[in-house]
Every structure is written in structure tokens, then in C-alpha cells.
Design a protein around this motif. Sequence first.
Motif, mmCIF file in Angstrom:
data_model
loop_
_atom_site.group_PDB
_atom_site.id
_atom_site.type_symbol
_atom_site.label_atom_id
_atom_site.label_comp_id
_atom_site.label_asym_id
_atom_site.label_seq_id
_atom_site.Cartn_x
_atom_site.Cartn_y
_atom_site.Cartn_z
ATOM 1 N N ALA A 70 1.041 -1.032 -0.054
ATOM 2 C CA ALA A 70 0.056 -0.112 -0.001
ATOM 3 C C ALA A 70 0.840 1.247 -0.033
ATOM 4 C CB ALA A 70 -0.917 0.062 1.266
ATOM 5 N N THR A 71 1.240 1.521 1.219
ATOM 6 C CA THR A 71 2.229 2.843 1.475
ATOM 7 C C THR A 71 3.221 2.345 2.343
ATOM 8 O OG1 THR A 71 0.900 3.922 3.024
ATOM 9 C CG2 THR A 71 0.145 4.416 1.138
ATOM 10 N N PRO A 72 4.284 3.165 2.648
ATOM 11 C CA PRO A 72 5.226 2.895 3.728
ATOM 12 C C PRO A 72 4.541 2.991 4.921
ATOM 13 C CG PRO A 72 6.312 4.437 1.828
ATOM 14 C CD PRO A 72 4.729 4.402 1.646
ATOM 15 N N THR A 73 4.846 2.373 5.706
ATOM 16 C CA THR A 73 4.765 2.516 7.253
ATOM 17 C C THR A 73 6.000 2.260 8.058
ATOM 18 O OG1 THR A 73 3.285 2.048 9.308
ATOM 19 C CG2 THR A 73 3.610 0.108 7.812
ATOM 20 N N SER A 74 5.891 2.150 9.313
ATOM 21 C CA SER A 74 7.142 1.790 10.212
ATOM 22 C C SER A 74 6.566 0.593 10.918
ATOM 23 C CB SER A 74 7.647 2.724 11.221
ATOM 24 O OG SER A 74 6.934 2.946 12.247
ATOM 25 N N PHE A 75 7.923 -0.393 11.087
ATOM 26 C CA PHE A 75 7.499 -1.702 11.966
ATOM 27 C C PHE A 75 7.126 -1.070 13.273
ATOM 28 C CE2 PHE A 75 9.493 -5.049 14.556
ATOM 29 C CZ PHE A 75 8.543 -6.029 14.345
ATOM 30 N N GLY A 76 7.608 -0.071 13.988
ATOM 31 C CA GLY A 76 7.101 0.456 15.072
ATOM 32 C C GLY A 76 5.502 0.485 15.114
ATOM 33 N N ALA A 77 5.013 1.143 14.105
ATOM 34 C CA ALA A 77 3.403 1.435 13.959
ATOM 35 C C ALA A 77 2.843 0.001 13.700
ATOM 36 C CB ALA A 77 3.289 2.347 12.725
ATOM 37 N N VAL A 78 3.425 -0.822 13.107
ATOM 38 C CA VAL A 78 2.894 -2.210 12.943
ATOM 39 C C VAL A 78 2.571 -2.939 14.339
ATOM 40 C CG1 VAL A 78 3.330 -4.578 11.969
ATOM 41 C CG2 VAL A 78 3.171 -2.515 10.395
ATOM 42 N N VAL A 79 3.771 -2.814 15.059
ATOM 43 C CA VAL A 79 3.746 -3.177 16.524
ATOM 44 C C VAL A 79 2.618 -2.415 17.251
ATOM 45 C CG1 VAL A 79 5.293 -3.415 18.413
ATOM 46 C CG2 VAL A 79 6.206 -3.996 16.174
ATOM 47 N N ALA A 80 2.417 -1.438 16.923
ATOM 48 C CA ALA A 80 1.645 -0.809 17.719
ATOM 49 C C ALA A 80 0.115 -1.174 17.623
ATOM 50 C CB ALA A 80 1.725 0.782 17.577
ATOM 51 N N ALA A 81 -0.002 -1.369 16.416
ATOM 52 C CA ALA A 81 -1.420 -1.860 15.773
ATOM 53 C C ALA A 81 -1.681 -3.125 16.597
ATOM 54 C CB ALA A 81 -1.532 -1.932 14.219
ATOM 55 N N TRP A 82 -0.563 -3.951 16.766
ATOM 56 C CA TRP A 82 -1.056 -5.279 17.696
ATOM 57 C C TRP A 82 -1.563 -4.647 19.034
ATOM 58 C CZ3 TRP A 82 4.513 -7.354 15.820
ATOM 59 C CH2 TRP A 82 4.073 -7.914 14.423
ATOM 60 N N GLY A 83 -0.789 -3.516 19.416
ATOM 61 C CA GLY A 83 -0.870 -3.450 20.991
ATOM 62 C C GLY A 83 -2.257 -2.445 21.074
ATOM 63 N N TRP A 84 -2.576 -1.721 20.302
ATOM 64 C CA TRP A 84 -3.696 -0.879 20.531
ATOM 65 C C TRP A 84 -4.879 -1.558 21.224
ATOM 66 C CZ3 TRP A 84 -2.552 3.784 21.411
ATOM 67 C CH2 TRP A 84 -1.874 4.624 20.707
ATOM 68 N N PRO A 85 -5.329 -2.648 20.315
ATOM 69 C CA PRO A 85 -6.756 -3.413 21.025
ATOM 70 C C PRO A 85 -6.111 -4.013 22.232
ATOM 71 C CG PRO A 85 -5.836 -4.426 19.000
ATOM 72 C CD PRO A 85 -5.118 -3.365 19.070
ATOM 73 N N LEU A 86 -5.151 -4.463 22.574
ATOM 74 C CA LEU A 86 -4.771 -5.079 23.800
ATOM 75 C C LEU A 86 -4.886 -3.899 24.893
ATOM 76 C CD1 LEU A 86 -1.656 -7.163 23.173
ATOM 77 C CD2 LEU A 86 -3.799 -7.919 23.505
ATOM 78 N N LEU A 87 -4.767 -2.900 24.549
ATOM 79 C CA LEU A 87 -4.988 -1.939 25.642
ATOM 80 C C LEU A 87 -6.204 -1.988 25.952
ATOM 81 C CD1 LEU A 87 -2.835 1.305 24.751
ATOM 82 C CD2 LEU A 87 -3.019 0.212 27.013
ATOM 83 N N GLY A 88 -7.173 -1.958 25.389
ATOM 84 C CA GLY A 88 -8.540 -2.019 25.521
ATOM 85 C C GLY A 88 -8.953 -3.097 26.318
ATOM 86 N N PHE A 89 -8.247 -4.480 25.928
ATOM 87 C CA PHE A 89 -8.602 -5.616 26.749
ATOM 88 C C PHE A 89 -7.821 -5.615 28.247
ATOM 89 C CE2 PHE A 89 -9.570 -7.160 22.362
ATOM 90 C CZ PHE A 89 -10.759 -7.712 22.684
ATOM 91 N N ALA A 90 -6.941 -4.682 28.098
ATOM 92 C CA ALA A 90 -6.213 -4.536 29.735
ATOM 93 C C ALA A 90 -7.179 -3.530 30.432
ATOM 94 C CB ALA A 90 -4.936 -3.714 29.649
ATOM 95 N N ASP A 91 -7.984 -2.881 29.882
ATOM 96 C CA ASP A 91 -8.910 -1.860 30.477
ATOM 97 C C ASP A 91 -10.147 -2.678 30.989
ATOM 98 O OD1 ASP A 91 -7.229 0.228 30.522
ATOM 99 O OD2 ASP A 91 -8.038 1.148 28.772
ATOM 100 N N SER A 92 -10.614 -3.393 30.020
ATOM 101 C CA SER A 92 -11.973 -4.008 30.055
ATOM 102 C C SER A 92 -11.774 -5.380 31.149
ATOM 103 C CB SER A 92 -12.472 -4.469 28.707
ATOM 104 O OG SER A 92 -11.774 -5.242 27.905
ATOM 105 N N LEU A 93 -10.556 -5.710 31.328
ATOM 106 C CA LEU A 93 -10.417 -6.888 32.249
ATOM 107 C C LEU A 93 -11.084 -6.658 33.428
ATOM 108 C CD1 LEU A 93 -7.349 -9.193 32.631
ATOM 109 C CD2 LEU A 93 -8.205 -8.206 34.536
ATOM 110 N N GLN A 94 -10.862 -5.211 33.747
ATOM 111 C CA GLN A 94 -11.729 -4.858 35.287
ATOM 112 C C GLN A 94 -12.912 -4.887 35.254
ATOM 113 O OE1 GLN A 94 -9.233 -4.228 37.351
ATOM 114 N NE2 GLN A 94 -10.906 -4.250 39.051
ATOM 115 N N THR A 95 -13.819 -4.757 33.990
ATOM 116 C CA THR A 95 -15.341 -4.887 33.948
ATOM 117 C C THR A 95 -15.521 -6.309 33.893
ATOM 118 O OG1 THR A 95 -15.069 -3.122 32.199
ATOM 119 C CG2 THR A 95 -17.089 -4.396 32.500
ATOM 120 N N GLN A 96 -14.512 -7.367 33.571
ATOM 121 C CA GLN A 96 -14.613 -8.663 33.594
ATOM 122 C C GLN A 96 -14.551 -9.120 35.187
ATOM 123 O OE1 GLN A 96 -15.966 -10.767 31.402
ATOM 124 N NE2 GLN A 96 -15.821 -8.945 29.874
#
Lengths: 448, 448, 448, 448
Positions: free
Chosen positions: B160-186
Motif C-alpha cells: 500500500a504505502t510505507p509505514t514503520s515496523f513500530g507502527a505495525v507493532v503498535a497496531a498489535w498493541g492498541w486493542p490489547l490496551l482496550g482488553f487490559a482496561d476491560s479486564l476490570q469490567t470482567q
Amino acid sequence: MPAALADTLLYRSLFQDQDSAEVFTEAAELQAMLQIEAALAKVQGAMGIIPQAAAGAIGQICRETKLNAAELAAETGLNGVPVPALLAALRRAHPDCAHLQYLHWGATSQDIIDSGLALRLMPLLDLWQARIAALLAGLARLATAHAELPMAARSYGQIATPTSFGAVVAAWGWPLLGFADSLQTQRTALSRLSLSGAAGTLAAMGLDGPKLRAALAQELGLNDPGHSWHSDRSGLAGFAAWMAGLMACLGKFGEDLILMAQSGLSEVKITGSGGSSTMPQKQNPVAASVLAALARQCIGLSATLQGAALHRQQRDGAAWFTEWLTLPQLCISTGCGLATALKLLDQITPDPSAMARGMDDGLNLIYAESFTFLLCALLPRPDAQAVVTSLCRESQAHKTPLADLLARDFPQIDWRAQQAGPAVLGQAAAEARDFAAKVAARADSWIA
Amino acid sequence: MPAALADTLLYRSLFQDQDSAEVFTEAAELQAMLQIEAALAKVQGAMGIIPQAAAGAIGQICRETKLNAAELAAETGLNGVPVPALLAALRRAHPDCAHLQYLHWGATSQDIIDSGLALRLMPLLDLWQARIAALLAGLARLATAHAELPMAARSYGQIATPTSFGAVVAAWGWPLLGFADSLQTQRTALSRLSLSGAAGTLAAMGLDGPKLRAALAQELGLNDPGHSWHSDRSGLAGFAAWMAGLMACLGKFGEDLILMAQSGLSEVKITGSGGSSTMPQKQNPVAASVLAALARQCIGLSATLQGAALHRQQRDGAAWFTEWLTLPQLCISTGCGLATALKLLDQITPDPSAMARGMDDGLNLIYAESFTFLLCALLPRPDAQAVVTSLCRESQAHKTPLADLLARDFPQIDWRAQQAGPAVLGQAAAEARDFAAKVAARADSWIA
Amino acid sequence: MPAALADTLLYRSLFQDQDSAEVFTEAAELQAMLQIEAALAKVQGAMGIIPQAAAGAIGQICRETKLNAAELAAETGLNGVPVPALLAALRRAHPDCAHLQYLHWGATSQDIIDSGLALRLMPLLDLWQARIAALLAGLARLATAHAELPMAARSYGQIATPTSFGAVVAAWGWPLLGFADSLQTQRTALSRLSLSGAAGTLAAMGLDGPKLRAALAQELGLNDPGHSWHSDRSGLAGFAAWMAGLMACLGKFGEDLILMAQSGLSEVKITGSGGSSTMPQKQNPVAASVLAALARQCIGLSATLQGAALHRQQRDGAAWFTEWLTLPQLCISTGCGLATALKLLDQITPDPSAMARGMDDGLNLIYAESFTFLLCALLPRPDAQAVVTSLCRESQAHKTPLADLLARDFPQIDWRAQQAGPAVLGQAAAEARDFAAKVAARADSWIA
Amino acid sequence: MPAALADTLLYRSLFQDQDSAEVFTEAAELQAMLQIEAALAKVQGAMGIIPQAAAGAIGQICRETKLNAAELAAETGLNGVPVPALLAALRRAHPDCAHLQYLHWGATSQDIIDSGLALRLMPLLDLWQARIAALLAGLARLATAHAELPMAARSYGQIATPTSFGAVVAAWGWPLLGFADSLQTQRTALSRLSLSGAAGTLAAMGLDGPKLRAALAQELGLNDPGHSWHSDRSGLAGFAAWMAGLMACLGKFGEDLILMAQSGLSEVKITGSGGSSTMPQKQNPVAASVLAALARQCIGLSATLQGAALHRQQRDGAAWFTEWLTLPQLCISTGCGLATALKLLDQITPDPSAMARGMDDGLNLIYAESFTFLLCALLPRPDAQAVVTSLCRESQAHKTPLADLLARDFPQIDWRAQQAGPAVLGQAAAEARDFAAKVAARADSWIA
């Protein structure tokens, strides 16, 4: 530390089936792999692909070795498959045996694992065939014994028209007859040798690949697929669907029993029902509930396994692992479902008087359809249906038997006779007996 | 005879998570039930519902007894639930203890089992919280380290276009941040005491029921739901969905690694990859494939568990058993998924030169979008886009760099500069760093 | 040629929900995309990224254009997404408008489509919130009205202990209270702007990307996610799970009604039930069956949608299309489930005399647990339980009321009194009223 | 207001299959019901169950009537089934026709609806049979044409050994051959008449029930099941599983194409690929992604439909409605999958030079297995394997061709020859040609 209730001591009476589980022990799995490796060497020896002496030595070692699963664990964890660890263990155990260099000659892990699974599934199908046959025989006996025992047929939980308990039993059995027949198709589809080498081309075997595959299939009693099926998982996916279908039938049997045993209806008594920790009167239909739960579990596992047929490229580790994670539990729960259904069959007794009460609370509404057809002697059917519908409402409102209301308005017809005659059951008894006859006629074909 | 690969010696390194499995041992389950019974007696003693002396004796017996699961199996098989067998075993072990008549006073099996499960899930959530935090910390480190390492972003597998490996890694992590937060709700939803008696009315407790429930909840460190939830399974169903969601994220991480490690692209090296039984060069992304397989398994198990929330009447054995048949495996595979992802995180190394090759095979097509925007200085954008599209085709047909073709036709722009500048990565580096900052900022909230 | 019953004229009364379906019309979808493009231009104009005049012209064109879905079909079929066709159609319609070169500046299709979906889901959530509130209000009224109406609680289909119809109604409502609350969480998660450009880096926006995203979010009334979420589908997956959970609760309501309306029990009358083509007496619980079927459908669709969160790389067409193929039907069936439940609520009437008959067929077995606790005045509880269990069997065998047998053996206790007092219902009435109070207390928070 | 993308104008090119959808139009459904009613009357007239004149009149009315689905909607919404509304509409249209009282004589709604579905599925299977045959013919052509075109086989995404593009194509086709064969089994299972009356006993038909059923089956060209199958849904469940299996194969075809077309590998070119709204160079494998998405959707819908085989009692409205809610979409997406695969087949062109590059980046690692077997001439195989494994690592570390390293250490073998000879492809070419031969041999059996 069990992930599966079947693997616990505590719940094994409910959810385990030892006979089906035998096939999925580590011992059985390793044993099957050794059997494949031995047969491969034997056939390669006979064809001159490897030295005859090597074939003999490999065969003996494979027969005599008892592998320790725990020792293979670490290497299996690394490679994802246990075959490299298994080969290394054999070589470690016989460091001086030069013949072992010809072990696993030209094969790949998936050949050994998929073929080993094919071998192991055969006795499982034999076991289930016998159970389905026993279940059919039991249902046939029950259907015959109660072919003319009247009870209410229900749709949407509402009383429809009379049927017989025998016909209800036959309805549990008809689809099982189909699964008894299609089990043979499953056997053919599953008893397939896999021998395709590293990536499906059997390149390491030179020109002799197809001949070798045919000979190995014969040696192992499996079918020769004639080509590579590493990435074609339709056989296992179809087997998963077959189990889901079978379990849906058994789950329906369980659900129907729960409904028939309900307090207030109690059309069927189930001996050996479960007690409560606090309610002395409770006789819970535990086994029937287990059957319904196993059905839901199996339908779900089967969907995951069917989804794993979306197998990418020449081999797809992720899809293959998904099969591994679902198949054993699916098979064990299916086996447990068959065993539970067989057990239940011996525990159920219809209660004719409860069934009679269930058919008619005195208002005769269950005969409304047959009254309509009788009334067609006097009125066009839409009019007859409108009259009976209206009298049904009156009957319910005033708690007056429908037959009395009809006799009031149409005295020229003998409305009471209609409820007593055999015609009221229609084909129910005949279907019950026909089912039993079909089971008897086909019993031989399953045993052979 | 294991139904689950997690329960085998052979495959445990791939599919087992001992720490998560601890919670589902029979010992842990029985222990939790005894803890509930002891606490119930203690609170009932304090409230005068049962004699204080009985409460003390029951507490001591529950603390000191080591139950043998095998001995409870037969009776559990009969009743569907282990509680009657457990009570009988305690009484058998202390035949002369009159206090034991006050054991399990007014409770029902489901109260004990559901509350026991609530107790056991708490340390599991603690364990996972720590793992998710570690995973986020690891991803944050990786994202920071490679925030500016250029690589090709891909959609539909196409550059597609250039990105950075760091951004790809962050994309793995963003939703995990959400699950870290919602674990408390669980945690809040799951840590609910069940105490409703035989059929949800707590009738055996007289008027003190709600007070007793509140006191017992406090004693056990659980929430007081304020009402019966025997037939409300939305808590467990929601937990199942939460696990499915978490595992889909980890499965994506696995799938992405398989794709990045592909021969011919090799943008990421994975150490500790698996070997083949026949191919010396093979380095299979086994752990990444396991992650993808566990995700598929968990999504399937979660669907079955979510379906079991269709729980009929005041208690539905079939629906409840369906939960039992799925929850332990689902939790263990989720735990294993987290452990596998953590392991993988230490094994991956980006290969900057492979990434550079992957971005541009010399034809510069990855810069086509940014070239278009540059060309907008001279042409309206639709025309610019049409020109660049046409030159892309020419570039591919004649293997000429797109920048050369553009320089030929539009020499007034410096096309080479565009590929080198930092603008080409857009927000990629910023997103990588921002992710790491968010992880750092929230780390405290998870540990507390 | 409808793939969905909801889209037929014939079945729309059963399976369609026009209000929910509004959101998924092509007109609504195209309208939302135009709204996003207009707002993007407006904000870009204000920030100087594109000329102000262009922003104005684009806004006007987007507001005034009525797109014809059929005309976009062919190009959409080619590209997989409708955005290129939409842009081309706008340009074709205004061939001389130079401003249109600034249309869709720096955005990508997925930005427009995902943001458009976010916009469209907001009124859907408003609609459902009102329906859930109405459902809760109706359940609260019913629970209050019948808080003390006794009926049998059932587990495994067997009579357990007395409860009240109001408590049963409250049990339908408690989990809905939870979904009413968590709807707010869904709103937050779903109302997220997507603006990340071609591959998540917003490169075409230069340094202003994040500022632009924030401004656009404000303009559209959506949340600014602060980063790209092209490949993070946890929001939609969580929404799917939320719908599955809600529908499981409504499906339980339907299943319970089918069971309560069963011929022979008839604890609840359902007006407006369905007729048969041949059986005049039939009053089928059609709407309750629809509710159960919609629940099964939604749980299945939700599983597929949750699985689509396994989204590869920076954008995964196959996973994204899987969302499209499931979300509209899932939402429409959920909306239809809410509407059907609301309709049913107005159609059910409890039958106190049938409930009384259902509790006790004259044998008093439903009081067995409370008799046991009474008997504890004379005997230790295990002995009391054994005595009552044995008398239950005698009662059933000889059709003698349990109270008579107890009076025979333990005349010192007044066994009849136990059946009449309010204690027999335990907390049932209190739970019914407490539920209604909770609904009243929280009603304001949902409407705000 | 479409719940299904297939029903939109905008997305129909991607997700609709008009030919399959024909079967599920309301017109087709109503038409099939009228056809059943007409045939029923005809056969009943011939058997003397109803007057011959009535049979004639009913037949004519059924043939001539064009029903308006919208007019039947309200009554269908009430009854859950359209049959009462359909009967009423016929009578309303012919208020003076006394013969119509014999319409639908002794049948029930489910008989008409299930039999009508059986009739409609037959042309659908014909359509699909032709498409599967065309797909097989196309794959056979492609396999033949490229039987010897070398490319890398991949497992876990990693290069394994050489194969040929023809063999890869054949691997897509082998399971389809199986589905072409088993389509016949589906036809037999699905073409079953249902005629069992109100509750499975055919009571309204008197003694003639079975004879009537046989005659009606013959009249309609359907099979006579010989018994009632109202509650036996194994036929439809098996069909659902068959579709899931077929779609998994087509989904694999799609996934493989996405992987082969990846930027940087590009082993296959796909013409007609999709463009981006912002990236001029993009050629997205849209149709292949659609195929993968349809597969996921179908596997999910099939699971729901398989679960609906858990059909309670004599008829279960909830389970039946669940079938209705899933079957049309499942069939239309399956038909669309076949059409999409056929279209794709014409759009793919292998790129021999890209395949050659993909096999060997100069390091020869793909030949590692065959080098090992060559080296066995000098060393025992475990030693040979260890040597080659070690040289593979050296080759990767120093970017030296593996053949050079082997030539350095074992000059007595001609390592270069190994890479060129035909032996390197093993059975790949033979499998490709064998597949084509099998297709040719069986083609006749499908067309007949």
C-alpha cells in the motif's frame, strides 16, 4: 490439570467414554506412528528402495519400542509435530543401529500423523457402529412394544393430534438408520493413507512413489488415495459434520425426554434420575440433559473443525493444529453421547395413564382436526373448520368437552366414537412397526 | 486418556498453560466448594441461623478435609453435580459430628458451584492481567525501538504505502490496551456471589436471606448481586466473548508473523522456529501458527458458551453442562495464547534490509500515492491520479522506476527526494511512540 | 430476490424490523459517506489543507447529490468497495467543477466506510435504548402486578420449590438491566472516527493529520480514536457479542414462554397466537418461537463476526467483507428481537389457577424442601432429608399427599400451615419489587 | 431495506448470484406450494379421496393463480407459516368454487413447505452441478497446461520443496471432484416428499395414507420417504455441511490466490483486480477475498443450520424458523462462491519467472531435502541431514549457494544437476495430468 471434564476423575461418569478415548491416548497415537514407520520400511524394503535388512531391523525396533511421551514433549513443543522427536528417540535408543538411517525414508511428518489417525479411527468407527446398531435395536424394541400406545403429538409445545409412543420412538430412530448407513461412507473417506512426502510430490521416492503408496496402503489396510491430500481436509471436515448430525439426533432424543418427563406431564419415567443437594423430591433428567449438552458442544466443535478445511497452500500449520485441538474432544463426546443414549434407553418407561391425561384434559381439543373431517360429511371443509374452531374457543371458555358441543349442534354424528377408534392414530402404529422391521432387515449389513 | 491436547504429556509445551490450568484442577474446584461451605456456615453462625458451635466445626472440617475426586465420581455421575457427593463424603468422614447437619444450610448446588467458580476466576484474571501488562510492555519496547524503521504496509496482501515496523507493532498493541482496561469490567461481572437457594427465592433462609447474602459476599471477597442470577448467564457469556476478542487480537499477531516470516519476504526472523522431519532448511513459525489455531479454537468455544446463555426456566441442566464443557478449555487456551504471545515477542527480530527490499523492488510503486499528491502541484488531483496510474502500468511493463518516468514527464519536481524524507512515513513513528507512552501511562492502573 | 426473510414481503411481519433496517439501506449508506466527505472537506478547508472555496463547493455537492446505487454497482463490483465509484459519480455529475479535485483528500475507502458506519449505528443504538427501556418498564409493571402470584419454579423441567410469577418476570429483566447499562459502553466504542489514510499513517495529510482527525471527529460528533484502527476490529466484534448476549436473554424469554404455554401446563396465555392450516384448536406461540429462532441466528452470526476480528496485516479485505456479510442481518434481527419481545409482553397473561395446579398436583412435593427444614426441629437435617425423601417416594407410589404422610409420622408439626404462609415464597415477591424499583431508579439515565 | 448485501443494488456484483437466488424468491416459493397443492388434489382425486371434479378445479386454480406476497404477509405474520394465508387467498379469489373445500385435504403446512423446498432445490443442484463441472474442466485445463511449471511448495508459509503449478491447481480440484460426486447423494437426500399430516401420522387420510404419499411422490418427481420426517432435519443439516465443505475448498482457492498474488511474490497475476480510492498502483485481489469471505460466512451459517437439527418433539417452530433464517443466504452465497471461482479461473495467469525467483533466491535452500538424499550415497541419512542442516545455516549467514558449499565439502557429487532434472518435481506433473484425466473420465456422469 484437565482442560476437559472428560479427563477428570470427578466428572468422567457424565462426560467420558473410555472406549472412544482409547483411540486418543498418547500411547495409541505413538503406537500408530510406529506402525506406519514399520510398514513403510517393510514395503520400501520389498521394493528395493531401502535395504531389506534395514526394513527388518526397523520393523523390529518399531514393534519393540515403548516410547515415553514425556521425553518427546520438549522437542515436539519446538517443532510443532512429534515426528522428529520420535525419530530421534528411536535413534537415541539404538545408537549403533546403522539401519535406522533408512527410517522415515522420504516421508514427511504429516504423512505419518494423518495416516496414523486414519488407522486409529477405524476401531472407533467399529465401536460406534456397534453402538448405533444397539441403539437402533433398542429403539426398535421400544417402538414395537408401544406401537399402539396413544399419546399427544406436539408442535410448538402445543397438543396437535394423537400419535403413539411407538411412533415417537421411531421418529428418534429414523435418522439414526441414516447415520448407520452413512457410517460406511465415513469409513471409506477416512481410511485413506497419506504418503506424499515433503510437499505433496513424493519426490524423494523417485519414480516408484505411486507404486510404493499403493503397496503401503495395502500393507496397512487403508485406501490408496492416488494422490496427495495434505491440504484437502474435506474428509475430516465431513466426518465432523457427520458427528454433529448424529449428535443433533441424540440431542433431540435428550430434549424430548426432558420435555416428556416434565413435572405435570410425566409421560415418561426415567429411572436413575439425579437428586438435589437440598430438594428431597427431585428426580432430575440428568442423562438426558447431558445428551443435550454434548450435542451443543459437538455442533460447536464440528463447526470449528469444518472451518479448518480452509487450509492454505501445501500445508497450513495453523489449520492443522485447529483440527488437533477439536477432533479428540469431538470424537470422545460423540462416543459419550452414544453411550449415554444407550444407557437412557434402558431407563425410560412410558406412563400410559399420564399419556392419556396429556392427550385430553376432558375438552377433546386434540380431536379437533379429526372432528373437522367428520363434520365435512355435513358442511364444506372451510365451514366445518370455522365451526370447529369456534367450538374450540367455546369449549375452552366454558370447560365443556368439544364432543358435547358438537353433539349439541350436530347430533346426527357419533362424536364419541371418533375418539376411541384405531383410525385416530393414523399411521402411527404402522410407522413404529415399519421402523422396527427396517432395523431388523438392515442389522446384518452393519455387522458385516 | 485425554480429550484435550493440553492434557497430554506430548503436546503440553504447545497447548498447555499450567498456571491457567491450576484453576481448573479438581483439587481447586473441590477446594473452592469447601471454602464456600465453610464461609456460609461461618456467616450463618454469626447471624444465628445455625449454632455458632456448628459453624466452627464445619469451618474446621472444611479446612482440614482433603477430598478424593475419584470417590465422588459415581454419585456425581448420578446427580449431575458433585455437591451431594461432597456433602455425603464430609458426613461419612465425620459420622459422629452432629454439627454437620448444619452444613450447606439452605443453599443449593448451583450456589456452591457458581460461587466457587467466581472465587477461582479471580486469580486467573490476576494472572492474565500481569501477562497482558507484560505483553503491552514488550510491544511498547519493540514499537519504540523500531518507531522509524520503514516497511511496506499491506492491504489485501498488496503493498500500500510505507509505514514503520513500530507502527505495525503498535497496531498489535492498541486493542490489547482496550482488553487490559476491560479486564476490570470482567472482574466486576465475574466476582459475583451466587446464593439463591433451591430455586432462586432463598426461601430456606427466612427473612434473613438478603442480609446473609450480603454478609457472605463480604466474607468471600465477592460482590453481592442483590438478587438471584441462577438463570442469568450473561456474566459468563460476556467473559467468553471477551476471551474470543482477546484471542482474535493474539491470533492476528500470529497470522501477521506467519506472513512477515514468509520465505521470499522474511521481514521478520523468528528464532526458535520449528524443524521438519525431512527438510533441513525448514524454520517453521510454529508458535505463531499455534497462536492462530488457539484463536480459532477459542472463537468457536466462545460461541458455544455464548449460546448456553439461552438458559431455560429457573435452572437448565443442559445449558449449564454446556458451560462446563467449554469454559475450562477456553480459559486454558486463552492463558496459553497469552503465554505463547509473550514467548514469541522475545523471538522476533525485524530485518531492516528485507523490509527495505519489500518496500520497493526498484519500481517505486509504494510511493504512487505520495507522488500523486506531489503532482497535484501541477495538475488537478483526478488528472494527477490518472497520470500516475498510467505510469504505474508503464513502470511494471518496462521495469522502469516510477520516479524515472515521472522525472521524464515532469522534470520540475524532485521525485527522488520524496522517497527519502521523513514525510513518507506520515504518523507511523508518532503512533508507535504514542502507543508506548499510553502503555507507560496506564501501567500503574493494571497493577493496582 | 431476497437472501434474507427480512427482505421479503411475505415474512417481513415475522422477521423484519423496518426501523433498524433504515440504517442499512443503500440510501442511508451512501448518504453517510457523502456526509463524511463533506465534513472532511469542511475541516480541511478550515485548516488550510484544501482551499476554502473547494470545501464549500464539495459540501454543497455532497448535500445536494442523490446517488443511484445501481449506477455504482459495476465499479463497486470491480473494486470491492463503493468509494471509488462514488467519487467518480460525483465528478461525472459535475464535470466542470475544479473544486472536486479536493474531494476525499488524503482519505482511503476504509476511512469513509467505517466512519459512515459509526455515524449510522448511533441512531440504531438510540432506537434500541428506547426499546430496552420500554421492555424493562413493561417487565417492571408485570413483575409488580404479580409479585406474589405463586407458581412452581422449575429446574431440569422438574418442579423445584415455589416462586412467584413476578420473580420469574424479574429474572427475565435483570440481565436486560445490564444490557441497558452496557449499551452506553457500546456507544462509546462504536462512535469512533476512522481517519488514517491509505495504510494507517495519514501520510498524505503531512504534519496536520492528528489535528485534522480531532477536528473531523468533533465536526461529526464522533470520538477521536487518537490512532489508526483499520485492522483493530475489536469494537465491532464486541458489539456483535453484545447483540448475541442481548438476544440470548430475549431467546430465553421466548423459550420460557413456549414452556409455560405448553398444553397441559398453560401457566401463561398468549393472545394473538398462531393458527394451523389443519388443526382448529391450535394456538401456537409463534412470536415466542420467532424470538428463540432469532436468538440462535444472532448467536451464530455474532460468532462469524467475532471471528472476522482475526484481521490480517494493515487491511484484510476477506475479513472486512465477512463483517459486511453479517453485521446488517445481525443488527436487523436484534432489532426485530426487541420489537418481538415488546409485542409479546403485551400478549401474555398469567393464569393463576393453572399456576396453582402446576405447583401441586395434590401430593405437595414442591414443599419437600421446606418440610425438611420444618422437620429439622425434630431431627438432624440429614435424617430429616432422608425421611422426607422416603416419604416423597411413598407419596408418589400411593398418591397420598406428602403433608398427610408427615402428619401421620410427625403429628406435632402443623404441616398444612407451611404451604399457606408467605414464607413459602421466600424472597420472590421482594425480588420482583426490587427489580421494578431498580428499573424506575435507572430509567432516567437511559433516556438522557 | 436489505438485511443481506446480496439483496442490494450496490453490492450485488460482489455477493449476489441471481441464478441461485431465483429459487428463493417469494414467487418461486409460492409457486412451488401451489404446485404441491395441485398435485396433492390430482392424486387424491385419482384415488377417490376427494372428488375428481374437485381435483380438476383445484389444479386449474393453482396453475392460474398469481399470488401477491404482500397480501399474505399479515396473516403469515400471525400464523408463522404462509400456508393458511395462501389457502385463504385462493378461497377469497374463488368465493363460489365449492371444490376448494377439498384443497389441502389432510395435509399440514409443514408438508407443503418442506415439499415445496425439495422441489425448488432440484434446479439449484442442477445449476451447481454444471458450475462444479465447469470449474473442474477449467482447473483440469490449467493443471494440464502448467503440469511441469516449477514453483515452490510452501508449508507454514515457508518454502518446502519444488512442486509444479499444475500440481497446485490439481490440489484445488481433487476435493471438488469429491463434491461433484457427493452432489448426487445430496440430491437423493433432499428430493424427499413430506406428507405426514398434522402431526406425522397422516390420520386424516385414513388407510390410504402411504399409498397416497407414494403416488404424490411419483407425481412430483420426488422420493417417497416411506415415513414422516417432520422432526428429522438431518437431510437439510447434511446439505448445510456439504455447502460448508464445498465453500471451504473454494475459500482455500481464494486464500491461496491472495498469497500467490502478494506483492514481492506475484507468482500469479489476476486480471480485473480492484483499484483503490487513493493508491494508483493498487491491484487488489478482490474476487479472491470475496471467496474467502463467503467461505467464512457459509461455514458460520451452516453451523447454525446444523444446530437447528436439534428439533424438539413432533414439530419445533423455533428450530424450523432457524432453518428459514439461514438456508436461503447459505445457498445464495454458495452459488455466488461457485460463480466467483469460475470468474477467477479465467483471470489468473501464472508468472513463470516470478515462480522461478520464488523457488530459489540463489541459496538453493529449496533443494535441501533432495541434496540430503543425494548425500546419502556418502553418509548415513541422519549424518547427511545434519550436514545439510548445518550448511543451510552457513548458506544463509554468508549468502552462499548451498550447492557451492556442498560442492566444496563433497566434490564427488554433481550438485548442480540435481536442481535441473525432472526428478526434482517428483510426482507433481503426473498428479496434475492424472487430475485432468479423472475429470475427463467422470465428466459424463455429472452431465447425465
